[in-house]
Design an enzyme around this catalytic site. Sequence first.
Site, mmCIF file in Angstrom:
data_model
loop_
_atom_site.group_PDB
_atom_site.id
_atom_site.type_symbol
_atom_site.label_atom_id
_atom_site.label_comp_id
_atom_site.label_asym_id
_atom_site.label_seq_id
_atom_site.Cartn_x
_atom_site.Cartn_y
_atom_site.Cartn_z
ATOM 1 N N HIS A 122 0.835 -1.200 0.000
ATOM 2 C CA HIS A 122 0.000 0.000 0.000
ATOM 3 C C HIS A 122 0.871 1.250 0.000
ATOM 4 O O HIS A 122 2.068 1.189 0.295
ATOM 5 C CB HIS A 122 -0.916 0.026 1.224
ATOM 6 C CG HIS A 122 -0.179 0.179 2.520
ATOM 7 N ND1 HIS A 122 0.347 -0.888 3.209
ATOM 8 C CD2 HIS A 122 0.143 1.293 3.247
ATOM 9 C CE1 HIS A 122 0.945 -0.461 4.308
ATOM 10 N NE2 HIS A 122 0.842 0.870 4.352
ATOM 11 N N SER A 124 0.930 4.766 1.981
ATOM 12 C CA SER A 124 0.347 5.455 3.139
ATOM 13 C C SER A 124 0.065 6.915 2.814
ATOM 14 O O SER A 124 0.872 7.585 2.155
ATOM 15 C CB SER A 124 1.293 5.373 4.337
ATOM 16 O OG SER A 124 1.446 4.045 4.768
ATOM 17 N N TYR A 204 3.714 13.695 6.854
ATOM 18 C CA TYR A 204 5.042 14.303 6.805
ATOM 19 C C TYR A 204 5.082 15.487 5.836
ATOM 20 O O TYR A 204 4.385 15.504 4.820
ATOM 21 C CB TYR A 204 6.075 13.273 6.356
ATOM 22 C CG TYR A 204 6.055 12.023 7.197
ATOM 23 C CD1 TYR A 204 6.708 11.972 8.426
ATOM 24 C CD2 TYR A 204 5.371 10.886 6.760
ATOM 25 C CE1 TYR A 204 6.683 10.819 9.200
ATOM 26 C CE2 TYR A 204 5.347 9.729 7.525
ATOM 27 C CZ TYR A 204 5.999 9.706 8.744
ATOM 28 O OH TYR A 204 5.963 8.570 9.508
ATOM 29 N N PRO A 207 6.380 14.912 1.575
ATOM 30 C CA PRO A 207 6.424 13.449 1.678
ATOM 31 C C PRO A 207 7.081 12.783 0.484
ATOM 32 O O PRO A 207 6.973 13.260 -0.650
ATOM 33 C CB PRO A 207 4.943 13.060 1.767
ATOM 34 C CG PRO A 207 4.215 14.194 1.134
ATOM 35 C CD PRO A 207 5.005 15.421 1.443
ATOM 36 N N SER A 208 7.789 11.705 0.756
ATOM 37 C CA SER A 208 8.366 10.864 -0.284
ATOM 38 C C SER A 208 7.423 9.678 -0.467
ATOM 39 O O SER A 208 7.551 8.655 0.212
ATOM 40 C CB SER A 208 9.767 10.387 0.127
ATOM 41 O OG SER A 208 10.277 9.465 -0.806
ATOM 42 N N PHE A 209 6.459 9.812 -1.359
ATOM 43 C CA PHE A 209 5.460 8.765 -1.531
ATOM 44 C C PHE A 209 6.108 7.500 -2.083
ATOM 45 O O PHE A 209 6.873 7.543 -3.051
ATOM 46 C CB PHE A 209 4.353 9.232 -2.472
ATOM 47 C CG PHE A 209 3.545 10.368 -1.920
ATOM 48 C CD1 PHE A 209 2.682 10.173 -0.853
ATOM 49 C CD2 PHE A 209 3.647 11.642 -2.469
ATOM 50 C CE1 PHE A 209 1.932 11.216 -0.338
ATOM 51 C CE2 PHE A 209 2.895 12.685 -1.972
ATOM 52 C CZ PHE A 209 2.040 12.481 -0.892
ATOM 53 N N HIS A 210 5.786 6.383 -1.466
ATOM 54 C CA HIS A 210 6.379 5.117 -1.888
ATOM 55 C C HIS A 210 5.508 3.963 -1.418
ATOM 56 O O HIS A 210 4.605 4.146 -0.591
ATOM 57 C CB HIS A 210 7.784 4.960 -1.298
ATOM 58 C CG HIS A 210 7.787 4.871 0.194
ATOM 59 N ND1 HIS A 210 7.659 5.984 1.002
ATOM 60 C CD2 HIS A 210 7.857 3.806 1.030
ATOM 61 C CE1 HIS A 210 7.678 5.608 2.274
ATOM 62 N NE2 HIS A 210 7.786 4.295 2.320
ATOM 63 N N SER A 212 6.170 0.331 0.339
ATOM 64 C CA SER A 212 7.130 -0.608 0.930
ATOM 65 C C SER A 212 6.810 -2.020 0.449
ATOM 66 O O SER A 212 5.661 -2.461 0.490
ATOM 67 C CB SER A 212 7.069 -0.552 2.458
ATOM 68 O OG SER A 212 7.491 0.699 2.928
#
Length: 268
Positions: A122, A124, A204, A207-210, A212
């Site tokens: 997913h 976040s 945050y 944000p660094s959308f990623h 995992s």
Amino acid sequence: MHSKGALNLLIDYGGDSSDEDNPGPGISVKRLHETEGEEFENSKKVKRLPVPNIFLSDDKTTESFDDPLLHSGKLRTFPHERGNWATYVYIPYEENEGINELIDVIRKCTHDVDIKKTDNFHISLTKTIVLKHHWISLFANSIRTKMACIKKFMILFDSLKVYCNEERTRTFIGLQIKTGYDSLLKLVESLDKCLSEFNLPPFYENPSFHMSIAWCVGDFEEELKSLLPQLNRQLHELMDDFSQENWYIYVQYLLCKTGNKYFQFYLT
């Protein structure tokens, strides 16, 4: 629902009684009198259960113990308390052949680190926050209202990056996004407004959308960063080998997980 010990009734199967005392066929009910000195003749034969120690203790509080061995070494970032529901909002992603092959490659390249596959893929959109039980419906309604004006969009993945959580207790390898950043930022801004209504922390900054895809217990950020050039070469080879469907998300809805409950919010 009453326990047997709480009933002041004797149920006598098959006995004779008047219609007034008999609530149904085959069952005779004799009322017990509460007159002082009058006792049920078989009361001496009934052995009372002992009172549990927890009710005899002066200390009525109990402390929950979090055993990391029960959940792959993960540590709670905040203690569990009755009435508090761990909650976060995210974009789900369905597991596929390309992602599973990529995780196998990562494991082969990081043989000195115990790499585990992420349980549910997913992206976040909020931190994991704590909701009081009576806030849940209000929080969900607030999200639903704000998501109704946001359009569906596409996310494409681009490269791998290493992350470590704020407590430095776990390290993650995630897929960074190539397209969709502005739409994700709009989602986060709307969700931050929902959070502010309940005095909860926002997501945050910058944000660094990623997403995992793999993780390990402990702080292995530097070790895994040194492997990124090799891992990204392998990723781009896999992108050529597997169809494009393995490397994008068409975002049509969000999910909110709060405790064991799930809420779904559709975009327009």
